[in-house]
Motif scaffolding. Structure first.
Motif, mmCIF file in Angstrom:
data_model
loop_
_atom_site.group_PDB
_atom_site.id
_atom_site.type_symbol
_atom_site.label_atom_id
_atom_site.label_comp_id
_atom_site.label_asym_id
_atom_site.label_seq_id
_atom_site.Cartn_x
_atom_site.Cartn_y
_atom_site.Cartn_z
ATOM 1 N N GLN A 138 7.233 2.313 -0.474
ATOM 2 C CA GLN A 138 8.121 2.822 -1.667
ATOM 3 C C GLN A 138 7.419 4.105 -2.120
ATOM 4 O O GLN A 138 6.047 4.230 -2.359
ATOM 5 C CB GLN A 138 7.195 1.628 -2.773
ATOM 6 N N SER A 139 7.995 4.915 -2.523
ATOM 7 C CA SER A 139 7.946 6.148 -3.052
ATOM 8 C C SER A 139 8.186 5.632 -4.848
ATOM 9 O O SER A 139 8.564 5.457 -4.995
ATOM 10 C CB SER A 139 9.702 7.016 -3.159
ATOM 11 N N SER A 140 6.555 6.976 -4.699
ATOM 12 C CA SER A 140 6.072 6.425 -6.350
ATOM 13 C C SER A 140 4.816 7.530 -6.433
ATOM 14 O O SER A 140 3.805 7.457 -5.941
ATOM 15 C CB SER A 140 5.395 4.693 -6.378
ATOM 16 N N PRO A 141 5.020 8.185 -7.626
ATOM 17 C CA PRO A 141 4.004 8.445 -8.396
ATOM 18 C C PRO A 141 3.054 7.903 -8.383
ATOM 19 O O PRO A 141 2.682 6.482 -8.934
ATOM 20 C CB PRO A 141 4.650 9.160 -9.308
ATOM 21 N N VAL A 200 3.073 1.293 0.527
ATOM 22 C CA VAL A 200 3.561 0.631 1.710
ATOM 23 C C VAL A 200 3.783 -1.236 0.506
ATOM 24 O O VAL A 200 2.216 -1.797 0.359
ATOM 25 C CB VAL A 200 2.025 -0.176 2.329
ATOM 26 N N ARG A 201 5.224 -1.948 0.477
ATOM 27 C CA ARG A 201 5.017 -3.188 0.331
ATOM 28 C C ARG A 201 4.814 -4.251 0.641
ATOM 29 O O ARG A 201 4.075 -5.233 -0.586
ATOM 30 C CB ARG A 201 6.537 -2.960 -0.182
ATOM 31 N N ASP A 202 3.616 -4.133 1.775
ATOM 32 C CA ASP A 202 3.423 -4.807 2.052
ATOM 33 C C ASP A 202 2.842 -4.614 3.154
ATOM 34 O O ASP A 202 2.909 -4.534 4.735
ATOM 35 C CB ASP A 202 4.670 -6.666 3.053
ATOM 36 N N PRO A 203 1.276 -4.223 3.604
ATOM 37 C CA PRO A 203 0.721 -3.712 3.897
ATOM 38 C C PRO A 203 0.123 -4.339 5.111
ATOM 39 O O PRO A 203 -0.055 -3.695 6.601
ATOM 40 C CB PRO A 203 -1.220 -3.560 3.254
#
Length: 415
Positions: A138-141, A200-203
């Motif tokens: 997920q791209s996100s600051p 990472v949405r689910d490591p």
């Protein structure tokens, strides 16, 4: 029974470091197998905060930390604690840890860490594009939230250190912060936003997806305990719970358990099992955070994941003592302090062992006993983040290429 491995390279460790290294070596044309005592994607690869910490250049030991040691010993629920039963045993390590907090040492460590983490987001984007795994990132600051500018100023040295080593960050006003995070408590009225990153949405799912790609590419996996490692006339004998395996080259990437093997090779490395905790709410009421949120006050990160809201962090030195899951209740209280409307009954608690060295730098090197044994462990809080670059460096060492970054700060002999 002795079994000659059909793989050129055997990696001990099926976490995010070992799996990334395996894929990188396969891409370079090597036949690779992985051995781990657990199933793939366990340990810290399953329980981390999921943040791709391009800002992760600050060591655990920072200038002035030594003044807090008495409080660490007295507060078992604090963000940075030392279990009393373990304090005497780790006294020599703790002395090195305190010395590593000197400004000149911190500056050197930050420069070395920058070489591992600065481009990690772009590296992962390339990896996920190559293997069709874009949905995991997920791209996100990344937002670091404070109760006031004054609290932020207390951390100014760390933020300036990050900026000097390539981290892009900007201050957010109270209005901008709460527009980005409307469910954040009103008591937090200042923040810093770090761009050029994501999470990472689910490591665990991500690490396992990479592992499946490794198997698809022809890799092998053996679930076994490696109890002994012996160099022998250009080959390496591994004594495992499945029998003895002979292999040409070995990479030790076993996280917190790596030093037990390196000591057999004459490299006594002061690796501590720094314990981190997480609490994940799989079902909850209230509006979750929209971004990964770092709280320097609590020394935690809150991440909105596919598996739920995860709050992870804390630093506890206690070796392999049993977990203190009362700390999970503290994490829940901190989550509600940050996001008061979020409540959840379905919670999972977790404790993992971060492999941490006194100067917070990993070991990326060759063994003193054999040039065919390579080390890649000790990544403390930046294992997920630094895995792609570490994998590249391991492949370059094995192929005799000039490493992309200076490996001297990561030498096993620096101790």
């Amino acid at each position: 029974m002795t079994e000659a491995s059909h793989a050129e390279i055997t990696i001990i460790g099926a976490g995010i470091i070992g799996v990334n290294a395996a894929l990188r070596l396969q891409a370079a044309g090597h036949r690779v197998q992985i051995i781990d005592k657990n199933e793939p994607a366990q340990g810290c690869s399953s329980g981390n905060a999921g943040v791709i910490a391009v800002y992760g250049v600050t060591p655990v030991s920072m200038p002035g930390l030594w003044k807090q040691v008495p409080k660490m010993l007295l507060d078992p629920m604090g963000p940075l604690t030392i279990r009393r039963q373990h304090a005497v045993k780790m006294a020599p390590w703790l002395l090195r840890f305190m010395k590593a907090g000197k400004t000149e040492v911190v500056e050197r460590s930050a420069q070395a860490l920058a070489g591992l983490v600065t481009n990690s987001y772009q590296d992962y984007r390339q990896i996920t594009a190559d293997y069709g795994l874009d949905e995991y990132i997920q791209s996100s600051p990344i937002l670091a939230v404070y109760e006031s500018r004054a609290h932020f100023e207390r951390d100014r040295y760390g933020w300036d250190l990050r900026r000097r080593h390539g981290t892009q960050w900007e201050e957010l006003s109270t209005a901008d912060l709460h527009a980005m995070e409307p469910s954040l408590s009103a008591r937090f009225d200042f923040a810093v936003a770090m761009s050029g990153s994501g999470f990472v949405r689910d490591p665990q799912g991500f690490t396992y997806a990479l592992f499946r790609q490794f198997i698809k590419n022809g890799g092998q996996f053996t679930k076994a305990i490696v109890s002994k490692i012996q160099p022998n006339e250009g080959e390496i004998n591994l004594h495992t719970s499945s029998g003895k395996i002979t292999t040409p080259k070995v990479v030790i990437a076993a996280g917190a358990f790596s030093a037990q093997l390196t000591e057999q090779l004459g490299d006594k490395i002061p690796l501590q099992q720094e314990r981190g905790y997480h609490l994940t709410l799989s079902e909850y009421a209230g509006e979750p955070p929209r971004h990964a949120i770092m709280s320097p006050k609590h020394k935690v990160i809150v991440t909105p994941m596919d598996v739920g809201i995860r709050i992870a962090g804390m630093v506890e030195f206690g070796g392999f003592l049993p977990p203190n899951y009362a700390r999970s209740e503290v994490l829940y209280e901190q989550l509600q302090e940050l996001f008061p409307t979020v409540e959840g009954e379905r919670r999972s608690n977790w404790m993992g062992h971060r492999p941490t060295l006194p100067d917070s730098l990993p070991v990326i090197d060759q063994s003193s006993a054999s040039p065919n044994v390579y080390y890649a462990f000790g990544h403390q809080h930046v294992g997920l983040t630094s895995a792609p670059k570490t994998a590249q460096l391991v492949a370059e060492m094995i192929d005799g290429q000039t490493p992309a970054v200076d490996l001297r700060p990561f030498s096993a002999k620096r101790f």
